[in-house]
Design an enzyme around this catalytic site. Structure first.
Site: not given
Length: 131
Positions: A51, A95
């Site tokens: 990710s 993130k």
């Protein structure tokens, strides 16, 4: 009872007790400083998985995450943040922020099958993305 403690205190073990209590105090101070640093200043984190490519490697990178920016409101789009997983609260995720409250975020709905885009404006939430 006081006499027994007084006699034990004057035995040759007095130096051992002093040394042990001194080392215990030093270890306690170390862990207190470590806790304060980890909670309020910075912490080490591990980013792994696909990710966050190309910022972090697929096999995992350890990095130092500072905790002062969020307290002073200096977080903006593009910054990398740590957050708790909604599915597993014991897990910490890494993130990249796409936007903050009242920002509009445009994204491709289904990048594999179409080019259709959608724009959302949210209030009181932080947007994050796995880029």
């Amino acid at each position: 009872m006081v006499g027994l403690i007084g006699r034990l205190w004057n035995l040759p073990y007095k130096s051992i007790v002093k040394e042990a209590s001194g080392k215990t105090l030093a270890v306690t101070k170390f862990f207190c400083v470590l806790h304060i640093t980890n909670t309020y200043l910075c912490t080490f984190a591990l980013a792994y998985g696909p990710s966050m490519i190309p910022t972090f490697n697929l096999t995992g990178d350890m990095f130092l995450a500072e905790r002062l920016s969020i307290k002073f409101g200096k977080v903006g789009p593009g910054d990398i943040v740590l957050l708790r997983s909604p599915e597993s609260p014991r897990k910490v995720m890494v993130k990249r922020l796409l936007g903050l409250e009242s920002h509009s975020v445009t994204y491709v709905v289904d990048p594999m099958n179409s080019d259709r885009c959608d724009t959302i404006v949210r209030f009181k939430t932080i947007w994050s993305c796995s880029l």
